[in-house]
Design an enzyme around this catalytic site. Structure first.
Site, PDB file in Angstrom:
ATOM      1  N   ALA A  27      33.222  44.262  40.720  1.00  0.00           N
ATOM      2  CA  ALA A  27      34.302  43.412  41.233  1.00  0.00           C
ATOM      3  C   ALA A  27      35.635  44.054  40.844  1.00  0.00           C
ATOM      4  O   ALA A  27      36.520  43.411  40.268  1.00  0.00           O
ATOM      5  CB  ALA A  27      34.174  41.978  40.719  1.00  0.00           C
ATOM      6  N   HIS A  38      40.970  47.688  36.793  1.00  0.00           N
ATOM      7  CA  HIS A  38      39.955  48.753  36.741  1.00  0.00           C
ATOM      8  C   HIS A  38      40.510  50.047  37.328  1.00  0.00           C
ATOM      9  O   HIS A  38      40.247  51.140  36.818  1.00  0.00           O
ATOM     10  CB  HIS A  38      38.715  48.352  37.549  1.00  0.00           C
ATOM     11  CG  HIS A  38      37.985  47.166  37.006  1.00  0.00           C
ATOM     12  ND1 HIS A  38      37.920  45.972  37.675  1.00  0.00           N
ATOM     13  CD2 HIS A  38      37.268  46.998  35.864  1.00  0.00           C
ATOM     14  CE1 HIS A  38      37.199  45.108  36.976  1.00  0.00           C
ATOM     15  NE2 HIS A  38      36.796  45.704  35.871  1.00  0.00           N
ATOM     16  N   GLN A  78      25.677  39.425  27.735  1.00  0.00           N
ATOM     17  CA  GLN A  78      26.959  38.937  27.232  1.00  0.00           C
ATOM     18  C   GLN A  78      27.381  37.607  27.858  1.00  0.00           C
ATOM     19  O   GLN A  78      28.507  37.157  27.654  1.00  0.00           O
ATOM     20  CB  GLN A  78      28.044  39.997  27.413  1.00  0.00           C
ATOM     21  CG  GLN A  78      28.440  40.298  28.846  1.00  0.00           C
ATOM     22  CD  GLN A  78      29.340  41.519  28.930  1.00  0.00           C
ATOM     23  OE1 GLN A  78      28.920  42.649  28.770  1.00  0.00           O
ATOM     24  NE2 GLN A  78      30.631  41.292  29.163  1.00  0.00           N
ATOM     25  N   GLU A  95      43.305  46.644  27.985  1.00  0.00           N
ATOM     26  CA  GLU A  95      43.807  45.861  26.844  1.00  0.00           C
ATOM     27  C   GLU A  95      43.691  44.363  27.089  1.00  0.00           C
ATOM     28  O   GLU A  95      43.831  43.580  26.156  1.00  0.00           O
ATOM     29  CB  GLU A  95      45.294  46.185  26.623  1.00  0.00           C
ATOM     30  CG  GLU A  95      45.508  47.278  25.629  1.00  0.00           C
ATOM     31  CD  GLU A  95      46.969  47.456  25.294  1.00  0.00           C
ATOM     32  OE1 GLU A  95      47.247  48.355  24.493  1.00  0.00           O
ATOM     33  OE2 GLU A  95      47.841  46.736  25.829  1.00  0.00           O
ATOM     34  N   SER A 129      41.914  39.877  36.724  1.00  0.00           N
ATOM     35  CA  SER A 129      40.582  39.594  36.194  1.00  0.00           C
ATOM     36  C   SER A 129      39.647  39.370  37.371  1.00  0.00           C
ATOM     37  O   SER A 129      40.051  38.787  38.398  1.00  0.00           O
ATOM     38  CB  SER A 129      40.622  38.326  35.321  1.00  0.00           C
ATOM     39  OG  SER A 129      39.307  37.826  35.147  1.00  0.00           O
TER      40      SER A 129
HETATM   41  O1  PAF Z   1      34.868  44.348  30.082  1.00  0.00           O
HETATM   42  C1  PAF Z   1      33.822  44.387  30.761  1.00  0.00           C
HETATM   43  O2  PAF Z   1      33.846  44.472  32.001  1.00  0.00           O
HETATM   44  C2  PAF Z   1      32.474  44.321  30.050  1.00  0.00           C
HETATM   45  O3  PAF Z   1      32.539  43.498  28.922  1.00  0.00           O
HETATM   46  C3  PAF Z   1      31.924  45.714  29.674  1.00  0.00           C
HETATM   47  C4  PAF Z   1      32.809  46.409  28.665  1.00  0.00           C
HETATM   48  C5  PAF Z   1      31.806  46.570  30.928  1.00  0.00           C
HETATM   49  C6  PAF Z   1      30.532  45.557  29.052  1.00  0.00           C
HETATM   50  O4  PAF Z   1      29.650  44.929  29.922  1.00  0.00           O
END
Ligand code: PAF
Length: 276
Positions: free
Chosen positions: A30, A35, A59, A148, A185
């Site tokens: 996404a 990114h 996670q 960050e 985000s």
């Molecule tokens: O920040 C993210 O997108 C995720 O927490 C990561 C670092 C890719 C780990 O899955």
């Protein structure tokens, strides 16, 4: 031309063929402007760039948004192509966790992983550090790029790399914001118009904190004026995520929910009067 690989065997073959220094940009897909900034910085600094795209189930806590997390592989590949990424590693879950999610050997953050995000999302940092450690082993990079915006995550990854001797340079990339100030985000797509308007109290609080000798109080005041936001925490920590100093440079961190969407933000602040 970006090469897409799904298996660790294909990744290993692709990795061997990459010339020079290698940077990795771990993501859950996404992909947005935040990114892109990470990918660009990686592209500028390294000879070769690998992006990873994996929505890491480890996670996400029970009741969180694992099932509805946006999955946009085709669009993500177009972004990686445009940003000059050499290899995209997009495994399915069984490729990364062939023995399942439970009874796994995991990486635990130290005590600072139990506060703020760690307190609100138990198990979150174990999930993040475990997958990041695996991705580091599989991609074998010289450099790794993280936004960050996820400041505590960045701090916990830096500590893991230091404490477990990964020998990888972690590079932090400044938060990218939309024109209205909201931090980029992947979860912003969940926000209705009304929720987004309420969520803008978060970047307002960040800005107020940056212009005040008492950043915590300044941020708390702005957030208190937006009753439709449910604040999880407002806190100040040191830049290395230790205890905040009495005076001097520090980091203000905020987490709050607009509707069912949980948002986080942070910024460098200065505690006290710089001229005192
Ligand atoms: O920040 C993210 O997108 C995720 O927490 C990561 C670092 C890719 C780990 O899955």
């Amino acid at each position: 031309m970006t090469l897409l690989v799904h298996t660790r065997a294909d990744l290993a073959r692709a990795r061997t063929a990459l010339p020079g220094t290698v940077a990795v940009v771990p993501t859950m897909g996404a992909l947005h402007e935040g990114h892109r900034a990470n990918l660009r910085r990686a592209r500028e600094a390294a000879d070769s760039v690998i992006a990873t795209i994996f929505v890491n189930p480890l996670q996400f806590g029970p009741g969180e948004d694992l099932d509805r997390y946006p999955r946009t592989l085709d669009a993500d590949l177009a972004v990686c192509e445009a940003e000059g990424v050499d290899v995209v590693f997009a495994p399915v879950e069984s490729e990364l966790y062939p023995n399942g999610r439970t009874a796994l050997t995991t990486v635990q953050a130290g005590p600072d992983g139990d506060i703020l995000e760690g307190a609100c999302r138990p198990g979150f940092f174990t999930g993040v550090l475990t997958v990041v450690a695996k991705l580091f082993h599989l991609t074998d990079p010289d450099l790794a790029y993280f936004g960050e915006k996820d400041f505590q995550q960045l701090a916990m990854i830096r500590r893991m790399v230091r404490d477990l001797d990964f020998g990888i340079e972690i590079v932090a990339v400044e938060t990218v914001r939309d024109a209205d100030g909201l931090a980029e985000s992947s979860r912003n797509v969940y926000l209705s118009e009304v929720e987004r308007a309420a969520a803008l109290a978060i970047p307002h609080a960040v800005r107020a904190a940056q212009n005040s000798p008492d950043p915590l109080a300044a941020a708390e005041k702005i957030l208190a004026d937006e009753p439709s936001l449910a604040v999880d925490y407002v806190a100040v920590r040191a830049e290395d995520f230790g205890e905040a100093p009495e005076a001097g440079p520090a980091r203000l961190l905020i987490a709050a929910k607009a509707g069912t969407t949980r948002l986080i933000d942070n910024a460098p602040v200065l505690i006290g009067d710089p001229d005192a």
